[in-house]
Design an enzyme around this catalytic site. Structure first.
Site, PDB file in Angstrom:
ATOM      1  CD  GLN A  27      -7.494  -0.906   7.130  1.00 34.76           C
ATOM      2  OE1 GLN A  27      -8.281  -1.732   7.562  1.00 34.76           O
ATOM      3  NE2 GLN A  27      -6.232  -0.852   7.534  1.00 34.76           N
ATOM      4  CG  ASN A  58      -5.893   3.898   8.354  1.00 34.16           C
ATOM      5  OD1 ASN A  58      -6.305   4.847   7.683  1.00 34.16           O
ATOM      6  ND2 ASN A  58      -4.851   4.000   9.133  1.00 34.16           N
ATOM      7  CB  CYS A  71       1.762   3.461  10.196  1.00 36.60           C
ATOM      8  SG  CYS A  71       0.507   2.415   9.483  1.00 36.60           S
ATOM      9  CG  HIS A 116      -0.062  -6.410   5.223  1.00 38.21           C
ATOM     10  ND1 HIS A 116      -0.255  -6.015   6.519  1.00 38.21           N
ATOM     11  CD2 HIS A 116       0.357  -5.318   4.549  1.00 38.21           C
ATOM     12  CE1 HIS A 116       0.056  -4.729   6.623  1.00 38.21           C
ATOM     13  NE2 HIS A 116       0.424  -4.280   5.434  1.00 38.21           N
ATOM     14  N   GLY A 152       0.806  -1.219   0.000  1.00 42.06           N
ATOM     15  CA  GLY A 152       0.000   0.000   0.000  1.00 42.06           C
ATOM     16  C   GLY A 152       0.835   1.264   0.000  1.00 42.06           C
TER      17      GLY A 152
END
Ligand SMILES: *Cc1c(COP(=O)(O)O)cnc(C)c1O
Length: 396
Positions: free
Chosen positions: A181, A153, A326, A203, A73
């Protein structure tokens, strides 16, 4: 109450589906060829990759030549935004994004600012939506690209891609969306949605880490961002991550199922309703119902430190997250929660619980048993809990 391992951080990453793993394994050992090779090992690798490309293209109503594989992404977002801007700079120097986009979008835009582009970071409403009217107002004759996240997200808000895309199309502006997402969790149909570029990754949907794709609608003016051997139709050089791509394809095949969406929606609402019923002074961030990602819960507990709540939940075996994974290395309140107009204190009391199709009913029941007690305890002992009571009393 028996200790239980409960993984409610599927917004950060997901378990690789064993069925996906099974399909990937031969590509590490027996079918390890390089897709650029002319011999039969190369053929085998290429066939695996093209099969995955077909699955992914058809899952979003695209053609196979509109799918470019990337490392995930982050790369797809960097590629889309920086490359569209640099390829089309003669047409204008203005980019639009939102205050609730992912850091890799925001920071790509900030980099473009250092290169002379102007960026508008749009506000959102209390539930995290951008209206087509507000977008239309932000567009100027200089605008070349709008990049807005599809399913958020952190707070799960799902934007109306069709409405936003139509505004962009009307003004001749490229529209990119980050759908990491929402992919497989919502309908994404490029035949009916006026989207020019779309970021996807594996993922978040029970595929492997380190692989993603960028959908690029035919006719879009975009140049390669990475120089090399010219793979992916000259758009993304570098030896393809064949085992990852094969796993990505299989993860999409497994995830595209309305039953999974309905299952996650039911567990999501059970957990939200259960917590709101048991715990006072809690706010749900983001919308309710079908405009919310089917696996996302985001709550602000007044008078509680989100980090502390997450820590106590972890001691009981429950994995949650504060802010987005993140950016948890900084203690700044989440830029997304702040963009909803929440106070610092509310933002600091926020946790995100994200489910998957592998989350069980028992996982939800256990969380509903454990969480209210922890919140109660934290409100009693934490200095901000006491402070909140104090402030509330002062204001009364
Ligand atoms: C996870 C995520 C990304 C980053 O994708 P990676 O594959 O981890 O680089 C970007 N945008 C959103 C919305 C995400 O959830």
């Amino acid at each position: 109450m028996k200790y239980r391992n409960v993984y409610l951080d599927n917004g950060a990453t997901t378990m690789v589906d064993p069925k996906v793993m099974e399909v990937m394994l031969p590509y590490y050992t027996k079918k390890f060829g390089n897709a650029s090779s002319g011999h039969h090992f190369g053929d085998e690798a290429r066939q695996g990759m093209e099969k995955a490309r077909k699955i992914i293209a058809s899952s979003i109503g695209a053609n196979t030549d509109e799918i470019v594989f990337t490392s995930g992404g982050t790369e797809s977002n960097n590629f889309a935004i920086k490359s569209i801007a640099c390829t089309n700079k003669e047409k204008g120097n203005h980019i639009i994004t939102s205050k609730i986009d992912h850091d890799c979008v925001l920071n790509s835009c900030r980099w473009l600012e250092t290169q002379g582009f102007k960026v508008t970071f749009m506000d959102v409403d209390k539930e995290g939506f951008i209206t087509p009217e507000a977008l239309e107002e932000a567009i100027t004759p200089e605008t070349i690209l709008v990049s807005i996240i599809h399913g958020n997200n952190e707070i799960g808000t799902i934007q109306d891609l069709k409405a936003l895309g139509e505004v962009c199309r009307k003004h001749g502006v490229y529209f990119h969306t980050d759908a990491c997402q929402s992919y497989t969790k919502t309908e994404l149909n490029m035949k009916t949605m006026p989207v020019n570029l779309m970021t996807l990754n594996a993922h978040k949907i029970h595929g492997p880490k380190g692989v993603g794709a960028l959908y690029i609608r035919k006719g879009t003016e975009i140049k390669s961002w990475q120089d090399g051997g010219g793979q992916e139709d000259n758009l993304r050089s570098g030896t393809e991550n064949i085992h990852g791509i094969v796993g990505f394809g299989e993860s999409v095949k497994q995830a595209m199922n309305q039953k999974h969406r309905d299952y996650m929606t039911r567990l999501r609402d059970k957990l939200i309703d259960g917590i709101l019923k048991e715990v006072p002074d809690v706010r749900l961030n983001g919308p309710k119902g079908d405009k919310r990602l089917c696996n996302n819960i985001n709550l602000s507990f007044l008078g509680v430190e989100g980090e502390a709540l997450g820590g106590y939940l972890d001691q009981k075996g429950i994995c949650s997250s504060t802010g987005s994974a993140c950016s948890t290395h900084n203690l700044e309140p989440s830029h997304v929660i702040m963009a909803l107009g929440r106070t610092h204190e509310e933002a600091n009391g926020t946790i995100r619980l994200t489910l998957s199709r592998f989350t069980s009913e028992e996982d939800i029941d256990y969380t509903l048993e454990v969480l209210p007690g922890i919140v109660k305890k934290l409100r009693k002992i934490s200095p901000i809990g006491r402070l909140t009571n104090y402030v509330l009393r002062e204001n009364a």
